[in-house]
Design a protein around this motif. Structure first.
Motif, mmCIF file in Angstrom:
data_model
loop_
_atom_site.group_PDB
_atom_site.id
_atom_site.type_symbol
_atom_site.label_atom_id
_atom_site.label_comp_id
_atom_site.label_asym_id
_atom_site.label_seq_id
_atom_site.Cartn_x
_atom_site.Cartn_y
_atom_site.Cartn_z
ATOM 1 N N ILE A 27 0.818 -1.216 0.000
ATOM 2 C CA ILE A 27 0.000 0.000 0.000
ATOM 3 C C ILE A 27 0.854 1.269 0.000
ATOM 4 O O ILE A 27 0.550 2.207 -0.738
ATOM 5 N N PRO A 28 1.950 1.341 0.783
ATOM 6 C CA PRO A 28 2.771 2.562 0.718
ATOM 7 C C PRO A 28 3.317 2.846 -0.688
ATOM 8 O O PRO A 28 3.381 3.993 -1.112
ATOM 9 N N GLU A 29 3.669 1.794 -1.418
ATOM 10 C CA GLU A 29 4.158 1.968 -2.788
ATOM 11 C C GLU A 29 3.050 2.493 -3.706
ATOM 12 O O GLU A 29 3.279 3.394 -4.518
ATOM 13 N N ILE A 30 1.865 1.925 -3.559
ATOM 14 C CA ILE A 30 0.736 2.343 -4.392
ATOM 15 C C ILE A 30 0.355 3.786 -4.061
ATOM 16 O O ILE A 30 0.126 4.602 -4.955
ATOM 17 N N ALA A 31 0.312 4.094 -2.759
ATOM 18 C CA ALA A 31 -0.027 5.458 -2.330
ATOM 19 C C ALA A 31 0.973 6.458 -2.887
ATOM 20 O O ALA A 31 0.594 7.536 -3.361
ATOM 21 N N SER A 32 2.236 6.104 -2.849
ATOM 22 C CA SER A 32 3.283 6.986 -3.377
ATOM 23 C C SER A 32 3.136 7.172 -4.892
ATOM 24 O O SER A 32 3.262 8.287 -5.399
ATOM 25 N N ALA A 33 2.856 6.096 -5.593
ATOM 26 C CA ALA A 33 2.723 6.169 -7.054
ATOM 27 C C ALA A 33 1.605 7.114 -7.470
ATOM 28 O O ALA A 33 1.718 7.819 -8.468
ATOM 29 N N TYR A 34 0.518 7.143 -6.682
ATOM 30 C CA TYR A 34 -0.644 7.961 -7.026
ATOM 31 C C TYR A 34 -0.766 9.233 -6.191
ATOM 32 O O TYR A 34 -1.745 9.970 -6.330
ATOM 33 N N SER A 35 0.205 9.477 -5.308
ATOM 34 C CA SER A 35 0.193 10.667 -4.436
ATOM 35 C C SER A 35 -1.128 10.794 -3.671
ATOM 36 O O SER A 35 -1.797 11.825 -3.710
ATOM 37 N N VAL A 36 -1.477 9.730 -2.981
ATOM 38 C CA VAL A 36 -2.701 9.693 -2.187
ATOM 39 C C VAL A 36 -2.361 9.052 -0.840
ATOM 40 O O VAL A 36 -1.350 8.359 -0.718
ATOM 41 N N SER A 37 -3.189 9.263 0.161
ATOM 42 C CA SER A 37 -2.875 8.746 1.497
ATOM 43 C C SER A 37 -3.064 7.231 1.574
ATOM 44 O O SER A 37 -3.956 6.660 0.936
ATOM 45 N N GLU A 38 -2.225 6.602 2.377
ATOM 46 C CA GLU A 38 -2.329 5.167 2.607
ATOM 47 C C GLU A 38 -3.668 4.824 3.266
ATOM 48 O O GLU A 38 -4.294 3.817 2.917
#
Length: 153
Positions: A27-38
């Protein structure tokens, strides 16, 4: 019809997992990729897991992965579990005021037809289609920069 932010990011989670199919996604990787909160992504993840679109693997090397192949998950599968209502007009809602035309209304029939067409188009497109559409999806999401890790069994 306008899809919610939840549906938008649910599709994005699935796209990320499809593009990153050789390893578990975090989830942290996905959140970072889309610039959204975990936290926002964790909330979205729940209905995806409950409906078998995503699987979670617990533990130190855990993460998430698609619950079935990307070419077996169509956009309607996602919309169906993330959207609360498909009411296009007040008369579609069960608690709406009774309209004397409800059983013979041409507007109601036209909107139902339009909604059916919308769903039919969503059923034709899969998560795999979205990821294959652009050859650089992995690069754009930063997946190519991640350290290699095994996909947990």
């Amino acid at each position: 019809m306008r899809l919610t932010r939840q549906t938008n990011y649910a599709i994005r989670i699935l796209m990320y997992c499809a593009a990153n199919s050789e390893r578990l996604s975090r989830i942290p990787e996905i959140a970072s990729a889309y610039s959204v909160s975990e936290l926002f992504l964790f909330k979205i993840l729940q209905p995806l897991v409950e409906n078998g679109l995503v699987e979670t693997v617990r533990g130190r090397n855990g993460g998430v992965r698609l619950g079935r192949p990307a070419d077996k998950i169509n956009l309607f599968d996602v919309v169906r579990v993330t959207e609360e209502s498909f009411a296009m007009a007040e008369c579609f809602e069960s608690d709406a005021a009774e309209c004397p035309l409800v059983d013979s209304c041409a507007l109601n029939a036209a909107l139902r037809e339009a909604l059916g067409a919308f769903f039919a188009v969503l059923e034709r497109h899969t998560i795999a289609d979205l990821v294959k559409a652009k050859s650089n999806v992995r690069s754009l999401l930063g997946i190519d920069l991640l350290e290699p890790r095994a996909l947990a069994g």
